[in-house]
Design an enzyme around this catalytic site. Structure first.
Site, PDB file in Angstrom:
ATOM      1  N   LYS A 191      93.967 -55.268  64.811  1.00 13.54           N
ATOM      2  CA  LYS A 191      94.460 -55.491  65.633  1.00 13.54           C
ATOM      3  C   LYS A 191      94.063 -57.118  65.173  1.00 13.54           C
ATOM      4  O   LYS A 191      92.544 -57.638  65.026  1.00 13.54           O
ATOM      5  CB  LYS A 191      94.141 -55.470  67.267  1.00 13.54           C
ATOM      6  N   LYS A 244      98.265 -54.792  63.829  1.00  8.63           N
ATOM      7  CA  LYS A 244      99.056 -55.521  64.564  1.00  8.63           C
ATOM      8  C   LYS A 244      98.499 -56.877  64.199  1.00  8.63           C
ATOM      9  O   LYS A 244      97.063 -56.708  64.594  1.00  8.63           O
ATOM     10  CB  LYS A 244      98.811 -55.024  65.973  1.00  8.63           C
TER      11      LYS A 244
HETATM   12  C1  PBG Z   1      96.885 -57.207  75.001  1.00 12.32           C
HETATM   13  C2  PBG Z   1      98.022 -56.942  74.314  1.00 12.32           C
HETATM   14  C3  PBG Z   1      98.039 -58.715  73.832  1.00 12.32           C
HETATM   15  C4  PBG Z   1      99.690 -57.120  72.983  1.00 12.32           C
HETATM   16  C5  PBG Z   1      99.709 -56.015  73.340  1.00 12.32           C
HETATM   17  N1  PBG Z   1      98.605 -55.781  73.743  1.00 12.32           N
HETATM   18  C6  PBG Z   1      97.820 -59.295  73.728  1.00 12.32           C
HETATM   19  C7  PBG Z   1      96.605 -60.018  72.692  1.00 12.32           C
HETATM   20  O1  PBG Z   1      95.994 -59.352  72.302  1.00 12.32           O
HETATM   21  O2  PBG Z   1      96.363 -60.872  73.456  1.00 12.32           O
HETATM   22  C8  PBG Z   1     100.285 -58.248  71.634  1.00 12.32           C
HETATM   23  C9  PBG Z   1     102.420 -58.060  71.722  1.00 12.32           C
HETATM   24  C10 PBG Z   1     103.065 -59.022  70.991  1.00 12.32           C
HETATM   25  O3  PBG Z   1     102.207 -60.513  71.142  1.00 12.32           O
HETATM   26  O4  PBG Z   1     104.169 -58.687  71.158  1.00 12.32           O
HETATM   27  N2  PBG Z   1      95.165 -56.807  75.004  1.00 12.32           N
END
Ligand code: PBG
Length: 319
Positions: A191, A244
């Site tokens: 991520k 992601k």
């Molecule tokens: C929670 C999370 C996030 C997203 C999914 N789970 C936000 C982040 O990490 O700031 C983002 C999903 C999206 O942008 O569609 N941590």
């Protein structure tokens, strides 16, 4: 000359193998939902046209209308925020209630539930902060309690997204100790600290009140760190790993698929969705064409599952 036809057909078969077509299947898609307390609530997310925060009754109506989509990912939206994210693992939390209602009414829907603290902490970070520092012990403790509470409610998969070290191991142990060894783990393994999450933070009202997430999310310059993180998550017990965002990280998806045996999911995140909506404006044909080209690229890179706000559109577009 007599063999000419034969060799041509062999050659064309080879070319055909080489140009093997990417197939996009509605079964590959996971539809994200934002769930909020109350009833009869269909609250539009300003930066994501077509996406709403739904109360559980409205969520049920929406799920009834899903044609071929059978996988959904749930996020809780709440104003019950505090320093320790207590509400996130409450038995009566909005996500826990949504999971059990879905499981009662729609047995065929596979429910994934996001496990993070950022929507539940008053400072908006994914961790518990003690004396200005990330408190790893308390964070893992809270994340594990959330995962177990989702499993208790009936979730098929929990999806840890906090990027806390050892979160998968801790959750796996917690699930096993509580008798939920069958609950799967979809880990947000790779991520990246990304500006493409901006509309999502608007949806959850979860922007960090201070600092940013760069200390625990990955730097997009790094090539090997995501692969190492995926390896670690698999060793800790992840059943599905995730990359992601998706579009700027197709190389990571490709490597993950080549190097590991577990299914790879890719998250076509909120900013990637918002960009298409902004560019296509009201032109539905243009929107469909850009979105399909993007989604095919994610699949072609190697994603087994695609989490996308376009999932419901896909089920119309592919039929
Ligand atoms: C929670 C999370 C996030 C997203 C999914 N789970 C936000 C982040 O990490 O700031 C983002 C999903 C999206 O942008 O569609 N941590």
């Amino acid at each position: 000359m007599r063999n000419h036809g034969l060799s041509i057909s062999r050659k064309s078969k080879k070319i055909r193998d080489f140009v093997a077509e990417t197939k996009l299947d509605v079964k590959d898609f996971i539809m994200p939902y934002f769930i909020t307390e109350g009833s009869k609530i269909i609250d539009p997310v300003r930066s994501m046209p077509g996406i709403y925060r739904l109360s559980i009754d409205e969520l049920m109506k929406d799920i009834t209308g899903l044609k071929d989509i059978s996988k959904i990912l749930l996020f809780g939206v709440t104003d019950k925020k505090d320093g320790s994210a207590n509400y996130a693992y409450s038995k009566n939390g909005v996500v826990q209630k949504a999971i059990s209602t879905i499981k009662n009414e729609h047995k065929d829907i596979i429910v994934f539930a996001d496990v993070c603290l950022c929507g539940y902490t008053d400072h908006g970070h994914c961790n518990i902060i003690t004396n200005g520092e990330v408190d790893s012990t308390q964070t893992l403790h809270a994340l594990t309690k959330i995962a177990v509470s989702y499993a208790e409610a009936g979730a098929d998969f929990v999806a840890p997204s906090a990027m806390a070290d050892f979160q998968v191991r801790s959750i796996k142990e917690g699930l096993n100790d509580s008798g939920f060894s069958k609950t799967g783990i979809l880990s947000y393994s790779a991520k990246f600290a990304s500006s493409f999450y901006w509309p999502f933070r608007d949806a959850l009202d979860s922007s960090p009140r201070f600092g940013d997430r760069k200390t625990y999310q990955m730097d997009y310059r790094n090539q090997d760190e995501p692969i190492l993180a995926i390896k670690t998550d698999i060793e800790e017990g992840a059943d599905i790993v995730m990359v992601k965002p998706a579009l700027s990280y197709l190389d990571v998806i490709y490597r993950a698929k080549k190097e590991f045996d577990v299914p790879v999911a890719a998250y076509n995140v909120s900013g990637e969705y918002a960009i298409v909506k902004a560019v296509a404006k009201e032109d539905k044909i243009f929107e469909k064409e850009i979105a399909l080209e993007m989604l095919y690229s994610i699949k072609r890179a190697g994603a087994d599952f695609i989490i996308s706000y376009f999932a419901k559109d896909i089920s119309k577009w592919l039929t």
